[in-house]
Write a protein that holds these residues in place. Structure first.
Motif, PDB file in Angstrom:
ATOM      1  N   GLY A 126       0.807  -1.213   0.000  1.00  0.00           N
ATOM      2  CA  GLY A 126       0.000   0.000   0.000  1.00  0.00           C
ATOM      3  C   GLY A 126       0.844   1.268   0.000  1.00  0.00           C
ATOM      4  N   SER A 127       0.143   2.395   0.120  1.00  0.00           N
ATOM      5  CA  SER A 127       0.795   3.698   0.061  1.00  0.00           C
ATOM      6  C   SER A 127       0.317   4.594   1.198  1.00  0.00           C
ATOM      7  CB  SER A 127       0.485   4.394  -1.268  1.00  0.00           C
ATOM      8  OG  SER A 127       0.970   3.664  -2.365  1.00  0.00           O
ATOM      9  N   LEU A 128       1.186   5.506   1.586  1.00  0.00           N
ATOM     10  CA  LEU A 128       0.853   6.559   2.540  1.00  0.00           C
ATOM     11  C   LEU A 128       1.609   7.810   2.128  1.00  0.00           C
ATOM     12  CD1 LEU A 128       1.091   4.950   6.120  1.00  0.00           C
ATOM     13  CD2 LEU A 128      -0.977   5.837   5.023  1.00  0.00           C
ATOM     14  N   ARG A 129       1.064   8.962   2.476  1.00  0.00           N
ATOM     15  CA  ARG A 129       1.787  10.216   2.284  1.00  0.00           C
ATOM     16  C   ARG A 129       1.903  10.944   3.615  1.00  0.00           C
ATOM     17  NH1 ARG A 129       0.595  15.672  -1.278  1.00  0.00           N
ATOM     18  NH2 ARG A 129      -0.917  16.041   0.383  1.00  0.00           N
ATOM     19  N   LEU A 130       3.144  11.173   4.008  1.00  0.00           N
ATOM     20  CA  LEU A 130       3.416  11.927   5.232  1.00  0.00           C
ATOM     21  C   LEU A 130       3.607  13.401   4.884  1.00  0.00           C
ATOM     22  CD1 LEU A 130       6.007   9.592   7.009  1.00  0.00           C
ATOM     23  CD2 LEU A 130       3.505   9.495   7.054  1.00  0.00           C
ATOM     24  N   SER A 132       4.505   1.072  -2.358  1.00  0.00           N
ATOM     25  CA  SER A 132       5.015  -0.307  -2.251  1.00  0.00           C
ATOM     26  C   SER A 132       5.565  -0.567  -0.854  1.00  0.00           C
ATOM     27  CB  SER A 132       6.088  -0.560  -3.311  1.00  0.00           C
ATOM     28  OG  SER A 132       5.584  -0.343  -4.608  1.00  0.00           O
ATOM     29  N   LEU A 133       4.807  -0.196   0.137  1.00  0.00           N
ATOM     30  CA  LEU A 133       5.277  -0.318   1.515  1.00  0.00           C
ATOM     31  C   LEU A 133       5.466  -1.770   1.920  1.00  0.00           C
ATOM     32  CD1 LEU A 133       3.199   2.565   3.056  1.00  0.00           C
ATOM     33  CD2 LEU A 133       5.676   2.322   3.252  1.00  0.00           C
ATOM     34  N   LYS A 134       6.479  -1.979   2.753  1.00  0.00           N
ATOM     35  CA  LYS A 134       6.844  -3.309   3.240  1.00  0.00           C
ATOM     36  C   LYS A 134       6.740  -3.326   4.761  1.00  0.00           C
ATOM     37  CE  LYS A 134      10.372  -3.583  -0.410  1.00  0.00           C
ATOM     38  NZ  LYS A 134      11.824  -3.775  -0.672  1.00  0.00           N
ATOM     39  N   PRO A 135       6.571  -4.498   5.353  1.00  0.00           N
ATOM     40  CA  PRO A 135       6.524  -4.564   6.823  1.00  0.00           C
ATOM     41  C   PRO A 135       7.761  -3.952   7.478  1.00  0.00           C
ATOM     42  CG  PRO A 135       5.733  -6.614   5.897  1.00  0.00           C
ATOM     43  CD  PRO A 135       6.242  -5.799   4.749  1.00  0.00           C
ATOM     44  N   GLU A 136       8.903  -4.060   6.836  1.00  0.00           N
ATOM     45  CA  GLU A 136      10.119  -3.490   7.413  1.00  0.00           C
ATOM     46  C   GLU A 136      10.153  -1.970   7.365  1.00  0.00           C
ATOM     47  OE1 GLU A 136       9.912  -5.899   5.081  1.00  0.00           O
ATOM     48  OE2 GLU A 136      11.521  -5.707   3.595  1.00  0.00           O
ATOM     49  N   ASP A 137       9.188  -1.342   6.715  1.00  0.00           N
ATOM     50  CA  ASP A 137       9.067   0.109   6.745  1.00  0.00           C
ATOM     51  C   ASP A 137       8.346   0.590   8.014  1.00  0.00           C
ATOM     52  OD1 ASP A 137       8.392   0.005   3.228  1.00  0.00           O
ATOM     53  OD2 ASP A 137      10.266   0.612   4.196  1.00  0.00           O
ATOM     54  N   THR A 138       7.848  -0.335   8.805  1.00  0.00           N
ATOM     55  CA  THR A 138       7.169   0.020  10.047  1.00  0.00           C
ATOM     56  C   THR A 138       8.128   0.715  10.993  1.00  0.00           C
ATOM     57  OG1 THR A 138       5.586  -1.790   9.862  1.00  0.00           O
ATOM     58  CG2 THR A 138       5.984  -0.891  12.073  1.00  0.00           C
ATOM     59  N   ASP A 139       7.793   1.933  11.385  1.00  0.00           N
ATOM     60  CA  ASP A 139       8.660   2.747  12.239  1.00  0.00           C
ATOM     61  C   ASP A 139       7.892   4.002  12.645  1.00  0.00           C
ATOM     62  OD1 ASP A 139      11.879   2.057  10.772  1.00  0.00           O
ATOM     63  OD2 ASP A 139      11.269   1.793  12.866  1.00  0.00           O
ATOM     64  N   VAL A 140       8.496   4.756  13.539  1.00  0.00           N
ATOM     65  CA  VAL A 140       8.051   6.124  13.769  1.00  0.00           C
ATOM     66  C   VAL A 140       8.875   7.014  12.844  1.00  0.00           C
ATOM     67  CG1 VAL A 140       7.786   8.000  15.414  1.00  0.00           C
ATOM     68  CG2 VAL A 140       7.453   5.634  16.156  1.00  0.00           C
ATOM     69  N   TYR A 141       8.188   7.830  12.058  1.00  0.00           N
ATOM     70  CA  TYR A 141       8.857   8.690  11.087  1.00  0.00           C
ATOM     71  C   TYR A 141       8.924  10.114  11.638  1.00  0.00           C
ATOM     72  CZ  TYR A 141       8.878   5.042   7.585  1.00  0.00           C
ATOM     73  OH  TYR A 141       9.138   3.872   6.902  1.00  0.00           O
ATOM     74  N   TYR A 142      10.131  10.667  11.612  1.00  0.00           N
ATOM     75  CA  TYR A 142      10.377  11.997  12.161  1.00  0.00           C
ATOM     76  C   TYR A 142      10.791  12.962  11.054  1.00  0.00           C
ATOM     77  CZ  TYR A 142      10.511   9.665  16.714  1.00  0.00           C
ATOM     78  OH  TYR A 142      10.204   8.936  17.825  1.00  0.00           O
TER      79      TYR A 142
END
Length: 117
Positions: A16-20, A85-95
Motif C-alpha cells: 500500500g501507500s501513505l503520504r506523510l 510499495s510499503l513493506k513490513p520493514e518500513d514500520t517505524d516512527v517517522y520523524y
C-alpha cells in the motif's frame, strides 16, 4: 526557532501507500534542508530522505529508492514523503527534520507508520 509537525501516518497493508506531511513554522527562512528519518523502539535512527529548501536536490536511503518520493511546497512551508510499495520493514516512527542556520537541527514529534496485513 523552528517548529515541525508531522501528519499522515497510520496502518496500511503491504504494497500500500501513505503520504506523510511535515508543516514547518517559526523561523522557516533559516532552513536549508528538510528531511525524514525513522526509528523503531530500541533501534538507531535511520536516514530516509532529504530535500534542499531552494534547489530541490533530493537524496534517498538505498532501502527506499524507487519507492519513496520526497517533495516540498514552499508556499505551504510543507515537506511531503510519498511512500509506495510499503513493506513490513518500513514500520517505524517517522520523524521530520530541518537543518537551519549554524547547522541547528530541529525535529518533529514523529508519526507512526505500521505496515501489516
Amino acid at each position: 526557532q523552528v517548529q515541525l509537525v508531522e501528519s499522515g501516518g497510520g496502518l496500511v497493508q503491504p504494497g500500500g501507500s501513505l503520504r506523510l506531511s511535515c508543516a514547518a513554522s517559526g523561523s522557516i527562512f533559516t532552513i536549508s534542508v528538510m528531511g525524514w528519518y525513522r526509528q523503531a523502539p530500541g533501534k538507531q535512527s535511520e536516514f530516509v530522505a532529504t530535500i534542499t529548501r531552494t534547489g530541490g536536490y533530493t537524496n534517498y536511503a538505498d532501502s527506499v529508492k524507487g519507492r519513496f518520493t520526497i517533495s516540498r511546497d514552499n508556499a505551504k512551508n510543507t515537506v511531503y514523503l510519498q511512500m509506495n510499495s510499503l513493506k513490513p520493514e518500513d514500520t517505524d516512527v517517522y520523524y521530520c527534520n530541518a537543518i537551519a542556520q549554524r547547522a541547528t537541527a530541529y525535529w518533529g514529534r514523529g508519526t507512526q507508520v505500521t505496515v501489516s496485513s
